[in-house]
Write an enzyme that holds these catalytic residues in place. Sequence first.
Site, mmCIF file in Angstrom:
data_model
loop_
_atom_site.group_PDB
_atom_site.id
_atom_site.type_symbol
_atom_site.label_atom_id
_atom_site.label_comp_id
_atom_site.label_asym_id
_atom_site.label_seq_id
_atom_site.Cartn_x
_atom_site.Cartn_y
_atom_site.Cartn_z
ATOM 1 N N LYS A 16 -5.096 12.645 -27.869
ATOM 2 C CA LYS A 16 -4.677 13.337 -29.089
ATOM 3 C C LYS A 16 -5.413 12.765 -30.302
ATOM 4 O O LYS A 16 -5.881 13.509 -31.168
ATOM 5 C CB LYS A 16 -3.169 13.145 -29.266
ATOM 6 C CG LYS A 16 -2.437 14.398 -29.674
ATOM 7 C CD LYS A 16 -0.946 14.097 -29.592
ATOM 8 C CE LYS A 16 -0.126 15.119 -30.267
ATOM 9 N NZ LYS A 16 1.282 14.776 -30.291
ATOM 10 N N ASP A 70 3.959 17.405 -34.797
ATOM 11 C CA ASP A 70 5.002 17.705 -33.827
ATOM 12 C C ASP A 70 4.834 19.164 -33.411
ATOM 13 O O ASP A 70 4.514 20.018 -34.243
ATOM 14 C CB ASP A 70 6.392 17.466 -34.422
ATOM 15 C CG ASP A 70 7.435 17.206 -33.342
ATOM 16 O OD1 ASP A 70 7.190 16.363 -32.462
ATOM 17 O OD2 ASP A 70 8.490 17.853 -33.357
ATOM 18 N N HIS A 185 -2.683 26.099 -31.499
ATOM 19 C CA HIS A 185 -1.737 25.665 -32.541
ATOM 20 C C HIS A 185 -2.195 24.361 -33.196
ATOM 21 O O HIS A 185 -2.240 24.249 -34.406
ATOM 22 C CB HIS A 185 -0.361 25.488 -31.883
ATOM 23 C CG HIS A 185 -0.412 24.774 -30.560
ATOM 24 N ND1 HIS A 185 -1.134 25.263 -29.491
ATOM 25 C CD2 HIS A 185 0.098 23.593 -30.139
ATOM 26 C CE1 HIS A 185 -1.030 24.426 -28.478
ATOM 27 N NE2 HIS A 185 -0.298 23.400 -28.852
HETATM 28 P P1 IMP Z 1 4.301 16.817 -29.191
HETATM 29 O O1 IMP Z 1 5.128 17.056 -30.409
HETATM 30 O O2 IMP Z 1 2.846 17.033 -29.412
HETATM 31 O O3 IMP Z 1 4.623 15.520 -28.525
HETATM 32 O O4 IMP Z 1 4.704 17.966 -28.162
HETATM 33 C C1 IMP Z 1 6.029 18.115 -27.650
HETATM 34 C C2 IMP Z 1 5.971 18.813 -26.307
HETATM 35 O O5 IMP Z 1 5.431 20.123 -26.476
HETATM 36 C C3 IMP Z 1 5.055 18.127 -25.283
HETATM 37 O O6 IMP Z 1 5.766 17.186 -24.532
HETATM 38 C C4 IMP Z 1 4.611 19.293 -24.421
HETATM 39 O O7 IMP Z 1 5.586 19.570 -23.451
HETATM 40 C C5 IMP Z 1 4.569 20.437 -25.411
HETATM 41 N N1 IMP Z 1 3.191 20.628 -25.940
HETATM 42 C C6 IMP Z 1 2.697 20.153 -27.100
HETATM 43 N N2 IMP Z 1 1.429 20.529 -27.281
HETATM 44 C C7 IMP Z 1 1.109 21.260 -26.195
HETATM 45 C C8 IMP Z 1 -0.082 21.917 -25.786
HETATM 46 O O8 IMP Z 1 -1.127 21.912 -26.465
HETATM 47 N N3 IMP Z 1 -0.020 22.569 -24.616
HETATM 48 C C9 IMP Z 1 1.099 22.600 -23.828
HETATM 49 N N4 IMP Z 1 2.227 21.978 -24.150
HETATM 50 C C10 IMP Z 1 2.239 21.321 -25.329
#
Ligand code: IMP
Length: 199
Positions: A16, A70, A185
């Site tokens: 990331k 997030d 996104h």
């Molecule tokens: P975070 O806020 O980036 O940690 O995302 C929270 C959760 O959303 C992660 O644990 C994934 O399950 C899902 N997620 C976030 N970004 C992605 C992506 O780019 N592809 C698929 N799932 C995602």
Amino acid sequence: MSERAVLVCASANPDKVAEIATILGDAVSLLPRPDDVPDVEEDAPTLVGNARLKAAAICDATGKPAVADDTGLEVDALGGDPGVRSARYAGEGVTYADNVAKLLAELERAGATTPAERTARFRTVALVKWPGGRETVAEGVVEGVIAPAPAGAAGFGYDPVFVPDGGDGRTFAEMSADEKHAISHRGRAFRALRAAIEA
Ligand code: IMP
């Protein structure tokens, strides 16, 4: 902005961090998260609230501006779930596969079988907390549909079941990282954040 901003990245995930550094490019010099700052509980009810908690913890600990993000997956047939709970949809300490399996089961239970009934979007909030309390906030969204079954091995999370609109029917997990982030996104949120920082 004439000077290059120095931001500490709140994420400890090296993939990331590399992705964010690439998108922010020359606008920003990105420092790694210090090892000795404990993780914060991501218990805010909104994406922006969680991004703020993560960025504020690093900004407070380092005295330097900090950037956090997030992300949530919002599925219309499920009233916007899993949303802010995307990481823990199937419970605490679950795998990505557990979350995907729960998502597919919930959609089946809801009787959502056609693409028109399986619309969804990924939403990312990216936020910089500056010392003194000012914030810069940006959002990125990609619309799509939830596939009937997982396909592809790239990416992570819900990528194997997310088919973005305007593509050729492949899931994010069937795309290269560059292809995904040209429309993703997170790509959109961090490009918007970069523009806001440079403005
Ligand atoms: P975070 O806020 O980036 O940690 O995302 C929270 C959760 O959303 C992660 O644990 C994934 O399950 C899902 N997620 C976030 N970004 C992605 C992506 O780019 N592809 C698929 N799932 C995602």
